[in-house]
Design an enzyme around this catalytic site. Structure first.
Site, PDB file in Angstrom:
ATOM      1  N   SER A 280     -38.514  23.087  30.879  1.00 37.17           N
ATOM      2  CA  SER A 280     -39.398  23.174  31.919  1.00 37.17           C
ATOM      3  C   SER A 280     -38.850  23.193  32.990  1.00 37.17           C
ATOM      4  CB  SER A 280     -40.525  21.945  32.063  1.00 37.17           C
ATOM      5  OG  SER A 280     -41.148  22.031  32.983  1.00 37.17           O
TER       6      SER A 280
ATOM      7  N   TYR B 199     -42.781  12.911  31.568  1.00 37.48           N
ATOM      8  CA  TYR B 199     -42.808  14.149  30.953  1.00 37.48           C
ATOM      9  C   TYR B 199     -41.343  14.747  31.583  1.00 37.48           C
ATOM     10  CZ  TYR B 199     -43.583  19.127  30.530  1.00 37.48           C
ATOM     11  OH  TYR B 199     -43.425  20.356  30.200  1.00 37.48           O
TER      12      TYR B 199
HETATM   13  O1  NJP Z   1     -48.838  23.457  25.343  1.00 33.66           O
HETATM   14  P1  NJP Z   1     -50.220  23.700  24.268  1.00 33.66           P
HETATM   15  P2  NJP Z   1     -47.917  24.934  26.094  1.00 33.66           P
HETATM   16  N1  NJP Z   1     -46.242  18.165  16.042  1.00 33.66           N
HETATM   17  O2  NJP Z   1     -51.025  22.261  24.539  1.00 33.66           O
HETATM   18  C1  NJP Z   1     -47.989  21.595  19.180  1.00 33.66           C
HETATM   19  C2  NJP Z   1     -43.902  23.501  27.712  1.00 33.66           C
HETATM   20  N2  NJP Z   1     -44.245  24.026  29.092  1.00 33.66           N
HETATM   21  O3  NJP Z   1     -47.928  25.955  24.921  1.00 33.66           O
HETATM   22  O4  NJP Z   1     -50.213  20.282  16.382  1.00 33.66           O
HETATM   23  C3  NJP Z   1     -46.343  19.588  15.807  1.00 33.66           C
HETATM   24  O5  NJP Z   1     -51.072  24.769  24.673  1.00 33.66           O
HETATM   25  C4  NJP Z   1     -49.544  21.745  19.343  1.00 33.66           C
HETATM   26  O6  NJP Z   1     -50.138  22.049  18.051  1.00 33.66           O
HETATM   27  P3  NJP Z   1     -50.956  21.032  17.177  1.00 33.66           P
HETATM   28  C5  NJP Z   1     -44.431  22.423  27.154  1.00 33.66           C
HETATM   29  O7  NJP Z   1     -43.584  21.052  27.712  1.00 33.66           O
HETATM   30  C6  NJP Z   1     -45.348  23.906  29.328  1.00 33.66           C
HETATM   31  O8  NJP Z   1     -48.293  25.142  27.282  1.00 33.66           O
HETATM   32  O9  NJP Z   1     -51.829  21.943  16.180  1.00 33.66           O
HETATM   33  N3  NJP Z   1     -46.922  20.285  16.804  1.00 33.66           N
HETATM   34  C7  NJP Z   1     -49.504  23.172  20.224  1.00 33.66           C
HETATM   35  O10 NJP Z   1     -49.409  24.525  19.279  1.00 33.66           O
HETATM   36  C8  NJP Z   1     -44.099  22.586  25.695  1.00 33.66           C
HETATM   37  O11 NJP Z   1     -42.968  22.071  25.521  1.00 33.66           O
HETATM   38  C9  NJP Z   1     -45.890  24.621  30.936  1.00 33.66           C
HETATM   39  O12 NJP Z   1     -51.665  20.306  18.104  1.00 33.66           O
HETATM   40  C10 NJP Z   1     -47.216  19.602  17.723  1.00 33.66           C
HETATM   41  C11 NJP Z   1     -48.413  23.064  20.968  1.00 33.66           C
HETATM   42  O13 NJP Z   1     -47.791  21.920  20.510  1.00 33.66           O
HETATM   43  C12 NJP Z   1     -44.185  23.874  25.510  1.00 33.66           C
HETATM   44  O14 NJP Z   1     -44.161  24.481  26.725  1.00 33.66           O
HETATM   45  C13 NJP Z   1     -44.736  24.682  31.702  1.00 33.66           C
HETATM   46  C14 NJP Z   1     -47.348  18.275  17.933  1.00 33.66           C
HETATM   47  C15 NJP Z   1     -48.879  22.761  22.495  1.00 33.66           C
HETATM   48  O15 NJP Z   1     -49.578  23.739  22.914  1.00 33.66           O
HETATM   49  C16 NJP Z   1     -45.546  24.763  24.705  1.00 33.66           C
HETATM   50  O16 NJP Z   1     -46.510  24.186  25.665  1.00 33.66           O
HETATM   51  C17 NJP Z   1     -43.696  24.298  31.438  1.00 33.66           C
HETATM   52  C18 NJP Z   1     -46.808  17.571  16.962  1.00 33.66           C
HETATM   53  N4  NJP Z   1     -46.764  16.278  17.083  1.00 33.66           N
HETATM   54  C19 NJP Z   1     -43.168  23.845  30.188  1.00 33.66           C
HETATM   55  N5  NJP Z   1     -47.627  17.917  19.267  1.00 33.66           N
HETATM   56  C20 NJP Z   1     -47.269  24.849  31.070  1.00 33.66           C
HETATM   57  N6  NJP Z   1     -48.048  25.043  29.891  1.00 33.66           N
HETATM   58  O17 NJP Z   1     -47.466  24.841  32.087  1.00 33.66           O
HETATM   59  C21 NJP Z   1     -48.119  18.877  19.817  1.00 33.66           C
HETATM   60  O18 NJP Z   1     -42.783  24.006  32.612  1.00 33.66           O
HETATM   61  N7  NJP Z   1     -47.920  20.135  18.939  1.00 33.66           N
END
Ligand code: NJP
Length: 228
Positions: A131, A144
């Site tokens: 990020s 974060y």
């Molecule tokens: O987030 P979201 P993004 N085990 O909430 C999974 C970075 N980022 O796509 O387990 C396995 O839509 C969760 O799946 P589920 C951010 O830091 C974002 O925006 O089924 N999986 C879902 O597929 C992150 O590293 C922004 O709930 C786990 C996914 O993670 C990445 O981009 C800006 C889990 C999250 O989907 C993806 O974020 C930036 C677990 N314990 C960086 N916990 C932004 N969106 O603005 C969660 O600079 N997941």
């Protein structure tokens, strides 16, 4: 076809990355939500690609090793991440622990399971979704931003360790992206990237020639006035 494993593939950026890489890779899609992963796998199959869904909590070291140890993976995209963005004094110990577990500790579990095969084959690419908070700070980002700073230190150190073995390590650091990650803040919305923009950057990284490594890539929206 080479294989790409994408964590956090059930929605948001990870889902877009899995869909984009499916044009050139067999996909292994990981997240906790099995139904969403299966829907993704079905969608990729309908478009002529291949995707295997592995429902998995990436913070569960035992489950990660049981599911992923020894899997032959050419591209690992460590994307799963969470953000509880609020003032330090309002963060609970559980929110703090979960952010450190998903955003940082899980990098160890997943990378540890897949990297030995890459090193043995002297080829592979570990991509981490960081990020811009990984080199800056913002109010509400104590934990974060700290986890994303940690990601940068991990990634650069790992890159120095494995590049001689022919394994690439890259970090893609997006600005704000339109996903369910955090409630939209009015000021940010006009400047938001789409998940597909980040996916395109990952595809670009993965397609660099064998002898070339782009280690850090920062991706921002150019201007609210310019369509992507
Ligand atoms: O987030 P979201 P993004 N085990 O909430 C999974 C970075 N980022 O796509 O387990 C396995 O839509 C969760 O799946 P589920 C951010 O830091 C974002 O925006 O089924 N999986 C879902 O597929 C992150 O590293 C922004 O709930 C786990 C996914 O993670 C990445 O981009 C800006 C889990 C999250 O989907 C993806 O974020 C930036 C677990 N314990 C960086 N916990 C932004 N969106 O603005 C969660 O600079 N997941």
């Amino acid at each position: 076809m080479p294989t790409a494993l994408v964590t956090g593939a059930s929605r948001g950026i990870g889902r877009a990355i899995a869909r984009r890489l499916a044009a050139t890779h067999d996909i292994v899609a990981v997240a906790r939500s099995g139904d969403e992963l299966q829907a993704l796998a079905d969608e990729i199959a309908r478009e002529g690609g291949r995707c295997r869904a592995i429902p998995l909590d990436v913070t569960d070291a035992g489950a990660v090793h049981a599911a992923l140890d020894g899997l032959e993976v050419d591209v690992l995209v460590n994307n799963a991440g969470i953000g509880v963005l609020k003032p330090f004094l309002e963060l609970t110990p559980d929110e703090w622990r979960r952010m450190v577990d998903v955003n940082f500790n899980a990098l160890f579990h997943v990378t540890r399971a897949v990297l030995p095969g890459m090193v043995a084959r002297e080829a592979g690419h570990v991509v981490i979704i960081g990020s811009i908070a990984g080199r800056s700070a913002f109010v509400g980002g104590t934990c974060y931003a700290a986890t994303k700073h940690a990601v940068m230190g991990f990634a650069e150190s790992l890159m120095l360790e494995v590049r001689d073995a022919g394994v690439k390590v890259s970090v893609v650091s997006p600005g704000s992206v339109a996903t369910d990650f955090s409630p939209p803040r009015a000021r940010d919305v006009a400047w938001q990237l789409l998940p597909e923009d980040v996916a395109e950057s990952v595809a670009h990284l993965v397609a660099t020639p064998p002898g070339v490594l782009v280690h850090r890539l920062e991706v921002r929206a150019l201007s609210p006035k310019r369509p992507r």
